[in-house]
Design a protein around this motif. Structure first.
Motif, PDB file in Angstrom:
ATOM      1  N   LEU A 282       4.730   9.749   2.440  1.00 17.72           N
ATOM      2  CA  LEU A 282       4.016   8.493   2.664  1.00 17.72           C
ATOM      3  C   LEU A 282       2.524   8.774   2.824  1.00 17.72           C
ATOM      4  CD1 LEU A 282       6.418   6.691   5.181  1.00 17.72           C
ATOM      5  CD2 LEU A 282       6.460   6.671   2.665  1.00 17.72           C
ATOM      6  N   ALA A 283       1.728   8.238   1.911  1.00 15.79           N
ATOM      7  CA  ALA A 283       0.283   8.490   1.951  1.00 15.79           C
ATOM      8  C   ALA A 283      -0.365   7.841   3.160  1.00 15.79           C
ATOM      9  CB  ALA A 283      -0.357   7.978   0.654  1.00 15.79           C
ATOM     10  N   ASP A 284       0.097   6.655   3.529  1.00 19.16           N
ATOM     11  CA  ASP A 284      -0.465   5.920   4.660  1.00 19.16           C
ATOM     12  C   ASP A 284       0.590   5.815   5.753  1.00 19.16           C
ATOM     13  OD1 ASP A 284      -1.785   4.232   6.407  1.00 19.16           O
ATOM     14  OD2 ASP A 284      -1.384   2.422   5.218  1.00 19.16           O
ATOM     15  N   THR A 285       0.308   6.390   6.894  1.00 18.29           N
ATOM     16  CA  THR A 285       1.242   6.308   8.025  1.00 18.29           C
ATOM     17  C   THR A 285       0.599   5.608   9.226  1.00 18.29           C
ATOM     18  OG1 THR A 285       0.576   8.500   8.845  1.00 18.29           O
ATOM     19  CG2 THR A 285       2.445   8.413   7.317  1.00 18.29           C
ATOM     20  N   SER A 286      -0.522   4.955   9.000  1.00 20.70           N
ATOM     21  CA  SER A 286      -1.261   4.348  10.112  1.00 20.70           C
ATOM     22  C   SER A 286      -0.473   3.243  10.806  1.00 20.70           C
ATOM     23  CB  SER A 286      -2.597   3.787   9.604  1.00 20.70           C
ATOM     24  OG  SER A 286      -2.385   2.779   8.622  1.00 20.70           O
ATOM     25  N   TRP A 287       0.504   2.661  10.099  1.00 23.41           N
ATOM     26  CA  TRP A 287       1.293   1.549  10.644  1.00 23.41           C
ATOM     27  C   TRP A 287       2.506   2.030  11.427  1.00 23.41           C
ATOM     28  CZ3 TRP A 287       6.097   1.770   8.275  1.00 23.41           C
ATOM     29  CH2 TRP A 287       6.152   2.494   7.075  1.00 23.41           C
ATOM     30  N   ILE A 288       2.756   3.326  11.434  1.00 25.58           N
ATOM     31  CA  ILE A 288       3.906   3.894  12.137  1.00 25.58           C
ATOM     32  C   ILE A 288       3.467   4.256  13.552  1.00 25.58           C
ATOM     33  CG2 ILE A 288       5.619   5.744  12.151  1.00 25.58           C
ATOM     34  CD1 ILE A 288       5.272   5.904   9.087  1.00 25.58           C
ATOM     35  N   LYS A 289       3.985   3.539  14.539  1.00 22.04           N
ATOM     36  CA  LYS A 289       3.521   3.703  15.909  1.00 22.04           C
ATOM     37  C   LYS A 289       4.693   3.964  16.857  1.00 22.04           C
ATOM     38  CE  LYS A 289      -0.764   2.429  14.889  1.00 22.04           C
ATOM     39  NZ  LYS A 289      -1.912   3.381  14.942  1.00 22.04           N
ATOM     40  N   ASN A 393      26.180  -8.143   0.762  1.00 24.13           N
ATOM     41  CA  ASN A 393      25.429  -9.302   1.244  1.00 24.13           C
ATOM     42  C   ASN A 393      24.020  -8.908   1.668  1.00 24.13           C
ATOM     43  OD1 ASN A 393      25.110 -12.062   2.377  1.00 24.13           O
ATOM     44  ND2 ASN A 393      25.155 -10.984   4.343  1.00 24.13           N
ATOM     45  N   TYR A 394      23.885  -7.768   2.344  1.00 24.46           N
ATOM     46  CA  TYR A 394      22.573  -7.366   2.840  1.00 24.46           C
ATOM     47  C   TYR A 394      21.610  -7.036   1.707  1.00 24.46           C
ATOM     48  CZ  TYR A 394      18.997  -4.848   5.520  1.00 24.46           C
ATOM     49  OH  TYR A 394      17.817  -4.430   6.078  1.00 24.46           O
ATOM     50  N   LEU A 395      22.077  -6.279   0.730  1.00 24.04           N
ATOM     51  CA  LEU A 395      21.171  -5.845  -0.330  1.00 24.04           C
ATOM     52  C   LEU A 395      20.717  -7.008  -1.208  1.00 24.04           C
ATOM     53  CD1 LEU A 395      22.721  -2.402  -1.338  1.00 24.04           C
ATOM     54  CD2 LEU A 395      20.836  -2.887   0.236  1.00 24.04           C
ATOM     55  N   LYS A 396      21.486  -8.091  -1.243  1.00 19.75           N
ATOM     56  CA  LYS A 396      21.046  -9.289  -1.971  1.00 19.75           C
ATOM     57  C   LYS A 396      19.864  -9.950  -1.269  1.00 19.75           C
ATOM     58  CE  LYS A 396      25.519 -10.553  -4.036  1.00 19.75           C
ATOM     59  NZ  LYS A 396      26.636 -11.535  -3.999  1.00 19.75           N
ATOM     60  N   GLN A 397      19.752  -9.751   0.044  1.00 22.94           N
ATOM     61  CA  GLN A 397      18.726 -10.443   0.835  1.00 22.94           C
ATOM     62  C   GLN A 397      17.641  -9.530   1.386  1.00 22.94           C
ATOM     63  OE1 GLN A 397      20.286 -13.466   3.678  1.00 22.94           O
ATOM     64  NE2 GLN A 397      22.297 -12.589   3.196  1.00 22.94           N
ATOM     65  N   ILE A 398      17.777  -8.231   1.161  1.00 26.58           N
ATOM     66  CA  ILE A 398      16.921  -7.285   1.876  1.00 26.58           C
ATOM     67  C   ILE A 398      15.444  -7.494   1.587  1.00 26.58           C
ATOM     68  CG2 ILE A 398      17.183  -5.447   0.129  1.00 26.58           C
ATOM     69  CD1 ILE A 398      17.113  -3.439   2.459  1.00 26.58           C
ATOM     70  N   ASP A 399      15.088  -7.778   0.345  1.00 26.11           N
ATOM     71  CA  ASP A 399      13.681  -7.985   0.034  1.00 26.11           C
ATOM     72  C   ASP A 399      13.133  -9.233   0.723  1.00 26.11           C
ATOM     73  OD1 ASP A 399      12.576  -5.931  -1.965  1.00 26.11           O
ATOM     74  OD2 ASP A 399      14.520  -6.418  -2.832  1.00 26.11           O
ATOM     75  N   GLN A 406       7.196  -8.639   7.111  1.00 27.87           N
ATOM     76  CA  GLN A 406       5.863  -8.149   6.767  1.00 27.87           C
ATOM     77  C   GLN A 406       4.832  -9.280   6.861  1.00 27.87           C
ATOM     78  OE1 GLN A 406       5.073  -6.968   2.650  1.00 27.87           O
ATOM     79  NE2 GLN A 406       4.045  -5.130   3.406  1.00 27.87           N
ATOM     80  N   ALA A 407       5.200 -10.470   6.393  1.00 28.65           N
ATOM     81  CA  ALA A 407       4.280 -11.606   6.437  1.00 28.65           C
ATOM     82  C   ALA A 407       3.941 -12.001   7.870  1.00 28.65           C
ATOM     83  CB  ALA A 407       4.888 -12.792   5.689  1.00 28.65           C
ATOM     84  N   LYS A 443      13.041   1.392   0.978  1.00 30.06           N
ATOM     85  CA  LYS A 443      12.676  -0.018   0.855  1.00 30.06           C
ATOM     86  C   LYS A 443      11.844  -0.455   2.064  1.00 30.06           C
ATOM     87  CE  LYS A 443      14.229  -2.685  -1.740  1.00 30.06           C
ATOM     88  NZ  LYS A 443      13.748  -3.244  -3.017  1.00 30.06           N
ATOM     89  N   ALA A 444      12.239  -0.034   3.255  1.00 26.14           N
ATOM     90  CA  ALA A 444      11.488  -0.376   4.460  1.00 26.14           C
ATOM     91  C   ALA A 444      10.064   0.163   4.384  1.00 26.14           C
ATOM     92  CB  ALA A 444      12.200   0.156   5.695  1.00 26.14           C
ATOM     93  N   ALA A 445       9.904   1.364   3.843  1.00 23.93           N
ATOM     94  CA  ALA A 445       8.557   1.936   3.709  1.00 23.93           C
ATOM     95  C   ALA A 445       7.692   1.079   2.795  1.00 23.93           C
ATOM     96  CB  ALA A 445       8.654   3.361   3.181  1.00 23.93           C
ATOM     97  N   GLN A 446       8.290   0.500   1.757  1.00 20.30           N
ATOM     98  CA  GLN A 446       7.527  -0.377   0.862  1.00 20.30           C
ATOM     99  C   GLN A 446       6.952  -1.569   1.609  1.00 20.30           C
ATOM    100  OE1 GLN A 446       9.972  -1.524  -2.499  1.00 20.30           O
ATOM    101  NE2 GLN A 446      10.630   0.575  -2.861  1.00 20.30           N
ATOM    102  N   TYR A 447       7.715  -2.064   2.603  1.00 24.08           N
ATOM    103  CA  TYR A 447       7.262  -3.209   3.399  1.00 24.08           C
ATOM    104  C   TYR A 447       6.601  -2.780   4.707  1.00 24.08           C
ATOM    105  CZ  TYR A 447       9.808  -6.191   0.147  1.00 24.08           C
ATOM    106  OH  TYR A 447      10.231  -6.849  -0.985  1.00 24.08           O
ATOM    107  N   LYS A 448       6.282  -1.498   4.827  1.00 27.37           N
ATOM    108  CA  LYS A 448       5.634  -0.940   6.010  1.00 27.37           C
ATOM    109  C   LYS A 448       6.414  -1.273   7.274  1.00 27.37           C
ATOM    110  CE  LYS A 448       1.019  -0.446   4.083  1.00 27.37           C
ATOM    111  NZ  LYS A 448      -0.426  -0.648   4.269  1.00 27.37           N
ATOM    112  N   LEU A 449       7.699  -0.934   7.235  1.00 33.36           N
ATOM    113  CA  LEU A 449       8.586  -1.121   8.373  1.00 33.36           C
ATOM    114  C   LEU A 449       9.117   0.237   8.824  1.00 33.36           C
ATOM    115  CD1 LEU A 449      10.599  -4.235   7.157  1.00 33.36           C
ATOM    116  CD2 LEU A 449       9.023  -4.180   9.099  1.00 33.36           C
TER     117      LEU A 449
END
Length: 671
Positions: A282-289, A393-399, A406-407, A443-449
């Protein structure tokens, strides 16, 4: 600074590191690989085309001759007689820094041997086996290069760990419906059946061992089955159809690791599992606290609230606003709210394809309003996705679910997989599960989770590669004390040497109302209150819950330690330990000069004299001590905490008195 040096061929009965276009028939070949300090020695033999290995520590046998290899599906199910076509040797020495962790700076120092082999007869398949020797253990993995096959199915792994002596093992059973959530059993290795890893052993020779795996990617996880005597063998968790590992014709196995120590605390200090994983991607880890958090959670487990919509529903706007206010009063800046979404029922934990929504709110809860109020108060919400193991069910809704978080500016998520099988079909720790958990993490990393998995796949060190993999459950946590017979006092004195050798655990400590006065009749947490404080130092996690009802913290003098104790460390030392009996751990805060101590015991009272030579010489500290009150135990007056202060230097020592089921927590504040 890293250095990789190609070395001269290891001095063995092997013809010099030769390379050849075709396999060459040679006499039996022996190779020996030493750790940098020469204490651990791994020897490899190729006899009559069969590969095996053995391990020694200071000339003391750890593993006797142990087989290696695989069995495949279909024609040519086993590799034929192998010939050695090339060897490669190297040494590696590098320091790297964790984004967060129990130790900021890690040294990755090992010697490596790679064997390139090929079958003498058709189909002339090639196999590479790589060995590494570290000062704290040894490891091996298999690399099967692409050889024109569109698919290849592994049906068995032949890797053995043929222990040289019997010994005491601490284990939990494999292939059980409750995944990894079982109390640890202590018994002889020679009595084991099939067990999960990490498997911790005190050998009759006095060495402490942990057998595990590292860098588990797109492969079945490994459990261990006992053969004859003290011989253990890898057993790959299958798919529902019986296949163990499905590949595209090539594969790299996880590392099979053996940590070797002369003291039990040295197993905890080992960085072997992390070092066997790939560097941070992960190039940016500033959001990981790293953080501590309150939660609308314990109230559900003790029966005060419900997860589902009801008159006593936990996730309501009213409760959420009250908990946010408590976060402000108590100085805790993260809040978890479970049960906020549609899909929760009184049967939510039963095996079924539950249909949770990950965007639709339950009645009485407005996520937008709660998020706005939390932001205004400086409190960060933690998202929660309970899948109920309905992965389809989860993977259909995960995004949609992660994008919504994220929003709202949310950067942390807890994801649960309650159920005996994923999709009511596949083991959590099968290749299906391994793929699922890794895909969700990415997938969570894509949404900075940053992720906290419950009902997880076991930890194999992937936090080095994806540092948004913060913590996970994967053992019996505090919740078992709320609604079951509970965890005995020995439990938390055991898991630092078993489950937690794999990585951080979200145990959810911090219950100061140790008698659970608002909970189910006859339940308690089976510790003293001081031990609950000490668990924050002993049980490592970069995300630590303050699990009690917040009203039990407000006005309680012992809560000061929970406010002070960090969750991100510069260094960690284990001062004394006996598996299942006691442990004393000290950690240095990454962001100050302060040190913290946690000491816990099982059902027995103990007294220790602790030398403070881990403190810097000549520097004065104030020891803020939270100890068991005199005369108490985990069964009587367990809430009593004696708080005192004294000035100390590194030349001093402290006497600790731990009540039965008790502990001591100390902050060493730099003056």
């Amino acid at each position: 600074m890293s250095r990789i040096l190609l070395l001269l061929c290891l001095s063995l009965l092997l013809p010099a590191c030769e390379q050849a276009d075709k396999p060459q028939a040679t006499a039996t070949s022996y190779l020996t690989l030493n750790s940098p300090d020469t204490h651990n020695v791994l020897s490899v033999a190729l006899e009559e085309g069969l590969l095996s290995y053995k391990v020694q520590h200071k000339k003391q046998a750890v593993l006797n001759k142990s087989a290696l290899g695989f069995a495949f599906k279909g024609e040519h199910s086993k590799l034929g007689e192998l010939a050695l076509i090339k060897t490669e040797t190297a040494s590696f020495d590098q320091n790297w820094q964790q984004v967060w962790g129990e130790k900021q700076n890690v040294r990755d120092h090992y010697n490596k041997l790679s064997l390139h082999m090929q079958e003498r007869e058709k189909p002339h398949r090639k196999l590479i086996v790589e060995f590494r020797a570290y000062d704290d253990g040894v490891a091996l993995r298999y690399i099967y290069p692409q050889q024109g096959q569109s698919s290849l199915v592994i049906m068995d792994e032949l890797t053995e760990f043929n222990l040289a002596t019997d010994g005491t093992a601490w284990w939990i059973p494999a292939y059980q419906d409750n995944r990894y959530e079982y109390l640890t059993t202590e018994s002889l290795v020679s009595t084991l059946d099939k067990v999960h890893t990490p498997l911790t052993i005190k050998s009759d020779s006095g060495l402490y061992l942990s057998i595990h795996e590292a860098n588990l990617v797109d492969f079945a996880s490994m459990v261990l089955e006992r053969g004859k005597g003290t011989s253990l063998k890898a057993d790959l968790v299958p798919w529902a159809d019986g296949d163990r590992v499905k590949t595209d014709g090539s594969f790299s196995s996880p590392w099979r690791s053996i940590q070797i120590a002369e003291k039990p605390g040295d197993l905890i200090s080992s960085q072997l599992i992390l070092n066997l994983n790939e560097p941070n991607k992960l190039a940016d880890t500033s959001w990981i606290k790293p953080h501590k958090y309150l939660g609308i959670w314990w109230g559900m487990h003790i029966g005060k609230y419900t997860f589902w919509e009801s008159p006593t529903q936990g996730a309501t706007n009213e409760n959420a606003f009250a908990y946010i206010d408590y976060c402000v009063k108590l100085g805790i800046n993260h809040l978890l709210i479970e049960g906020w979404n549609k899909g929760w029922t009184p049967a939510w934990y039963e095996n079924a394809m539950h249909m949770f929504s990950f965007t639709e709110e339950a009645e009485g809860f407005d996520l937008q309003k709660v998020a706005e109020y939390a932001e205004a108060q400086g409190v960060n919400l933690i998202g929660y996705h309970e899948t109920g193991s309905n992965i389809t069910n989860y993977l259909k809704q995960i995004d949609d679910g992660m994008a919504m978080y994220q929003a709202l500016g949310i950067h942390d998520i807890k994801i649960g997989q309650v159920g005996s099988r994923l999709n009511m079909k596949e083991w959590h720790h099968s290749q299906f599960g391994v793929r699922y958990y890794r895909d969700v993490l990415k997938k969570a990393a894509q949404y900075k989770l940053a992720v906290n998995f419950h009902e997880p796949i076991k930890d194999t060190g992937e936090r080095r590669t994806y540092p948004n993999m913060m913590t996970r459950e994967g053992a019996r946590g505090q919740e078992y004390n709320a609604w079951s017979e509970g965890n005995p006092p020995s439990h938390t004195a055991t898991i630092p040497f078993t489950r937690m050798l794999a990585g951080p655990m979200d145990f959810t400590p911090g219950i100061l109302d140790v008698g659970i006065s608002q909970g189910h009749e006859g339940r308690d947490v089976h510790t003293t209150a001081a031990k609950q404080l000490a668990l924050y130092v002993v049980l490592y996690s970069p995300v630590q819950m303050l699990a009690d009802l917040p009203e039990n913290y407000y006005g309680n003098p012992a809560f000061q330690f929970l406010q002070d104790v960090p969750v991100d460390w510069q260094d960690t030392l284990v001062l004394n330990a006996e598996i299942g009996h006691y442990i004393t751990t000290v950690r240095k805060d990454r962001n100050s000069e302060d040190w913290y101590l946690g000491s816990i015991t099982n059902e027995q009272a103990r007294e220790f004299t602790i030398n403070l030579d881990f403190l810097p010489e000549g520097k004065k500290y104030q020891a803020q001590i939270y100890a068991d009150a005199p005369g108490i135990s985990w069964t009587e007056n367990a809430e009593g905490v004696a708080i005192s202060e004294q000035e100390v230097y590194s030349r001093d020592s402290l006497a600790l008195k731990l009540a039965p089921g008790g502990g001591t927590a100390i902050r060493f504040k730099a003056l």
